[in-house]
Design a protein around this motif. Structure first.
Motif, PDB file in Angstrom:
ATOM      1  N   VAL A  14       0.845  -1.195   0.000  1.00 50.85           N
ATOM      2  CA  VAL A  14       0.000   0.000   0.000  1.00 50.85           C
ATOM      3  C   VAL A  14       0.879   1.244   0.000  1.00 50.85           C
ATOM      4  O   VAL A  14       1.816   1.354   0.798  1.00 50.85           O
ATOM      5  N   GLY A  15       0.550   2.179  -0.893  1.00 51.54           N
ATOM      6  CA  GLY A  15       1.274   3.436  -0.906  1.00 51.54           C
ATOM      7  C   GLY A  15       0.856   4.352   0.223  1.00 51.54           C
ATOM      8  O   GLY A  15       1.684   5.000   0.849  1.00 51.54           O
ATOM      9  N   LYS A  16      -0.469   4.408   0.500  1.00 53.28           N
ATOM     10  CA  LYS A  16      -0.987   5.304   1.538  1.00 53.28           C
ATOM     11  C   LYS A  16      -2.273   4.731   2.102  1.00 53.28           C
ATOM     12  O   LYS A  16      -3.224   4.472   1.357  1.00 53.28           O
ATOM     13  N   ASN A  17      -2.302   4.508   3.427  1.00 55.90           N
ATOM     14  CA  ASN A  17      -3.551   4.183   4.112  1.00 55.90           C
ATOM     15  C   ASN A  17      -4.255   5.489   4.436  1.00 55.90           C
ATOM     16  O   ASN A  17      -3.705   6.346   5.133  1.00 55.90           O
ATOM     17  N   LEU A  18      -5.472   5.632   3.918  1.00 54.47           N
ATOM     18  CA  LEU A  18      -6.172   6.905   4.008  1.00 54.47           C
ATOM     19  C   LEU A  18      -7.537   6.709   4.663  1.00 54.47           C
ATOM     20  O   LEU A  18      -8.503   6.317   4.000  1.00 54.47           O
ATOM     21  N   PRO A  19      -7.655   6.965   5.972  1.00 52.76           N
ATOM     22  CA  PRO A  19      -8.963   6.847   6.623  1.00 52.76           C
ATOM     23  C   PRO A  19      -9.950   7.845   6.010  1.00 52.76           C
ATOM     24  O   PRO A  19      -9.636   9.021   5.849  1.00 52.76           O
ATOM     25  N   THR A  20     -11.136   7.364   5.677  1.00 48.58           N
ATOM     26  CA  THR A  20     -12.156   8.212   5.058  1.00 48.58           C
ATOM     27  C   THR A  20     -13.519   7.852   5.605  1.00 48.58           C
ATOM     28  O   THR A  20     -13.711   6.796   6.214  1.00 48.58           O
ATOM     29  N   SER A  21     -14.471   8.720   5.356  1.00 45.34           N
ATOM     30  CA  SER A  21     -15.867   8.380   5.598  1.00 45.34           C
ATOM     31  C   SER A  21     -16.470   7.939   4.264  1.00 45.34           C
ATOM     32  O   SER A  21     -15.932   8.248   3.200  1.00 45.34           O
ATOM     33  N   ARG A  22     -17.592   7.268   4.341  1.00 42.91           N
ATOM     34  CA  ARG A  22     -18.233   6.803   3.104  1.00 42.91           C
ATOM     35  C   ARG A  22     -18.754   7.960   2.254  1.00 42.91           C
ATOM     36  O   ARG A  22     -18.939   7.810   1.048  1.00 42.91           O
ATOM     37  N   ARG A  23     -18.998   9.110   2.872  1.00 43.08           N
ATOM     38  CA  ARG A  23     -19.490  10.254   2.121  1.00 43.08           C
ATOM     39  C   ARG A  23     -18.380  10.968   1.356  1.00 43.08           C
ATOM     40  O   ARG A  23     -18.646  11.841   0.543  1.00 43.08           O
TER      41      ARG A  23
END
Length: 226
Positions: free
Chosen positions: A183-192
């Motif tokens: 993985v290059g970047k783990n990016l926490p996001t919301s579904r929106r």
């Protein structure tokens, strides 16, 4: 104006301490998509170099290694990884392929108008991936359903020794038990939120990964957005 006279209320100066500033999400018009860049061109280049080194280390060299990019941007990322692998391991042929997963997707009944692409394997493979170490390359790992479709597509091509996954961005929210090996970047996001990968080869301009809140209404289906 005479000393002591009052300024008419209609011409009173604005309170600059509360005025919205340019670029502030709170000042955007309703429906405006506000984006922020989480990876720039140099960040993406470093991430791909690191992934290439991880692939070689995990594979203990480049023997029987095959990169397969998932269209659209996964193919360009596979090309860039292949270039880096040839610099790290001169024995690597530099070949990579394209794996189209359109007809293996589980949402064809909802979106039956998808254009069918083409799976292209390096000519040296004679159309088979038997006993190869296959690294699937994609831009954004989200629900995992695209990768599930890719695994089904691989079954029609042969029986690889190992299948691994490299993703530039892992944004979470998995719906299937699938994870990336590189993985290059783990990016926490919301579904929106929406994550867009922009590559100069495909989109023009500088490479970037941007994140934005989806506007109200139906979800966007623009290319490169997950």
């Amino acid at each position: 104006m005479n000393p002591g006279s009052r300024m008419p209320e209609s011409s009173a100066p604005a309170d600059h301490g509360t005025a919205p500033t340019p670029g502030d999400p709170t000042s955007a018009d309703p429906g405006t998509v506000v984006e922020r860049t989480v990876l720039g061109e140099a960040d993406i280049a470093r991430a791909l170099t690191r992934i290439a080194h991880e692939i070689v280390e995990r594979n203990k060299g480049a023997a029987d290694l095959l990169l397969l990019g998932i269209p659209t941007r996964g193919v360009q990322l596979a090309h860039r990884l292949a270039e880096r692998l040839t610099q790290i391991e001169p024995s690597f042929s530099g070949e990579y392929g394209t794996l189209d997963v359109t007809m293996y997707r589980d949402d064809l009944r909802r979106q039956p108008t998808r254009a069918v692409g083409q799976t292209v394997l390096p000519g040296s493979l004679d159309g088979t991936i038997d006993d190869k170490v296959v690294v699937l390359v994609d831009d954004v790992l989200f629900s995992g359903r695209t990768i599930r479709a890719a695994l089904d597509a691989l079954n029609d091509l042969g029986r690889p020794r190992v299948v691994r996954l490299a993703a530039l961005v892992d944004r979470g929210h998995r719906e299937l038990p699938i994870r990336a090996d590189h993985v290059g970047k783990n990016l926490p996001t919301s579904r929106r939120e929406r994550v867009r990968v922009r590559l100069s080869d495909v989109d023009g301009g500088a490479d970037a990964v941007v994140i934005s809140a989806a506007p109200a209404g139906p979800a966007t289906t623009d290319g490169g957005v997950r």
